[in-house]
Design a protein around this motif. Structure first.
Motif, short mmCIF file in Angstrom:
data_model
loop_
_atom_site.label_atom_id
_atom_site.label_comp_id
_atom_site.label_asym_id
_atom_site.label_seq_id
_atom_site.Cartn_x
_atom_site.Cartn_y
_atom_site.Cartn_z
N GLY A 1 15.35 5.13 13.90
CA GLY A 1 15.23 4.87 15.33
C GLY A 1 15.17 3.39 15.69
O GLY A 1 15.01 3.04 16.85
N LEU A 2 15.31 2.52 14.69
CA LEU A 2 15.23 1.07 14.94
C LEU A 2 16.53 0.38 14.56
O LEU A 2 17.12 0.68 13.52
CB LEU A 2 14.09 0.44 14.14
N ILE B 1 3.16 -0.82 6.59
CA ILE B 1 3.23 -0.32 7.96
C ILE B 1 3.62 1.15 7.91
O ILE B 1 4.68 1.50 7.38
CB ILE B 1 4.25 -1.14 8.79
N ARG B 2 2.77 2.00 8.44
CA ARG B 2 3.00 3.45 8.38
C ARG B 2 3.93 3.87 9.53
O ARG B 2 3.51 4.01 10.67
CB ARG B 2 1.68 4.21 8.45
N SER B 3 5.22 4.06 9.16
CA SER B 3 6.22 4.42 10.16
C SER B 3 6.68 5.87 10.02
O SER B 3 7.38 6.38 10.88
CB SER B 3 7.45 3.51 10.03
N GLY B 4 6.33 6.50 8.90
CA GLY B 4 6.77 7.86 8.66
C GLY B 4 8.08 7.93 7.88
O GLY B 4 8.58 9.01 7.62
N TYR B 5 8.63 6.76 7.53
CA TYR B 5 9.89 6.72 6.78
C TYR B 5 9.77 5.75 5.61
O TYR B 5 9.14 4.71 5.72
CB TYR B 5 11.05 6.26 7.67
N ASN C 1 0.81 -1.23 0.00
CA ASN C 1 0.00 0.00 0.00
C ASN C 1 0.84 1.27 0.00
O ASN C 1 0.44 2.28 -0.57
CB ASN C 1 -0.94 -0.01 1.21
N LEU C 2 2.03 1.23 0.62
CA LEU C 2 2.85 2.44 0.77
C LEU C 2 4.05 2.47 -0.17
O LEU C 2 4.93 3.31 -0.01
CB LEU C 2 3.31 2.57 2.23
N GLY C 3 4.10 1.57 -1.15
CA GLY C 3 5.20 1.59 -2.11
C GLY C 3 5.88 0.24 -2.24
O GLY C 3 5.31 -0.80 -1.91
N THR C 4 7.13 0.26 -2.73
CA THR C 4 7.91 -0.96 -2.94
C THR C 4 9.18 -0.87 -2.10
O THR C 4 9.86 0.16 -2.09
CB THR C 4 8.27 -1.11 -4.43
N SER C 5 9.49 -1.95 -1.39
CA SER C 5 10.66 -1.96 -0.51
C SER C 5 11.07 -3.39 -0.17
O SER C 5 10.25 -4.31 -0.24
CB SER C 5 10.33 -1.21 0.78
N ALA C 6 12.34 -3.55 0.24
CA ALA C 6 12.84 -4.83 0.73
C ALA C 6 12.99 -4.81 2.25
O ALA C 6 13.56 -5.72 2.84
CB ALA C 6 14.18 -5.16 0.08
N VAL C 7 12.49 -3.76 2.90
CA VAL C 7 12.58 -3.64 4.36
C VAL C 7 11.41 -4.38 5.01
O VAL C 7 10.26 -4.23 4.59
CB VAL C 7 12.57 -2.15 4.80
N TRP C 8 11.74 -5.18 6.01
CA TRP C 8 10.73 -5.92 6.78
C TRP C 8 10.86 -5.52 8.24
O TRP C 8 11.96 -5.30 8.75
CB TRP C 8 10.94 -7.42 6.63
#
Length: 145
Positions: free
Chosen positions: A141-142, A131-135, A106-113
């Motif tokens: 911060g993680l 997941i809406r994290s703001g980044y 929903n928020l784009g394409t990424s390889a981050v889990w």
């Protein structure tokens, strides 16, 4: 027979090393210093520090799938089994992130889990694209899992 004092032998050794071009670094240990902790105690303290650190960096985000439930998997790959689902709009807690399969959500394409945790510990991984994290990408911060 030579009668070198411990200090004399030490000075002779340092002189030999200095002549050979060897750099010597010494650390003095006070006579009343506490003994080094046992390996078992060191491991326990390390585990406790890890738990405290992870608890300190848990962040809460919102599931943002666009309507469907979020799949939480046993690892950061689409081939890993779904261990649970979480409804869209639910607040979740994330304690670390890792690279995995590239996903378009929903928020784009990424390889981050993101690793989602519950009250009794880690539940599993979900794509950061839902997941809406703001980044976009890794959250500063993680820590990495």
């Amino acid at each position: 027979m030579s009668h070198h004092t411990p200090r004399g032998r030490f000075a002779t050794l340092l002189g030999m090393l200095a002549t050979a071009g060897t750099v010597v670094a010494l650390a003095a240990t006070p006579a009343n210093a506490a003994p080094a902790p046992s390996p078992a105690l060191e491991a326990q303290q390390s585990a406790q520090a890890t738990v405290a650190y992870r608890q300190a960096v848990e962040l809460t985000f919102t599931v943002s799938t666009g309507g469907t439930a979020l799949n939480v998997r046993s690892c950061a790959r689409l081939s890993c089994g779904v261990v649970t689902t979480i409804p869209n709009g639910t607040f979740i807690t994330v304690d670390c992130q890792r690279a995995g399969d590239t996903v378009t959500g929903n928020l784009g394409t990424s390889a981050v889990w993101d690793r989602i945790i519950g009250s009794s510990g880690p539940i599993g991984f979900a794509s950061d694209t839902n997941i809406r994290s703001g980044y976009d990408g890794f959250h500063p911060g993680l820590p990495r899992c």
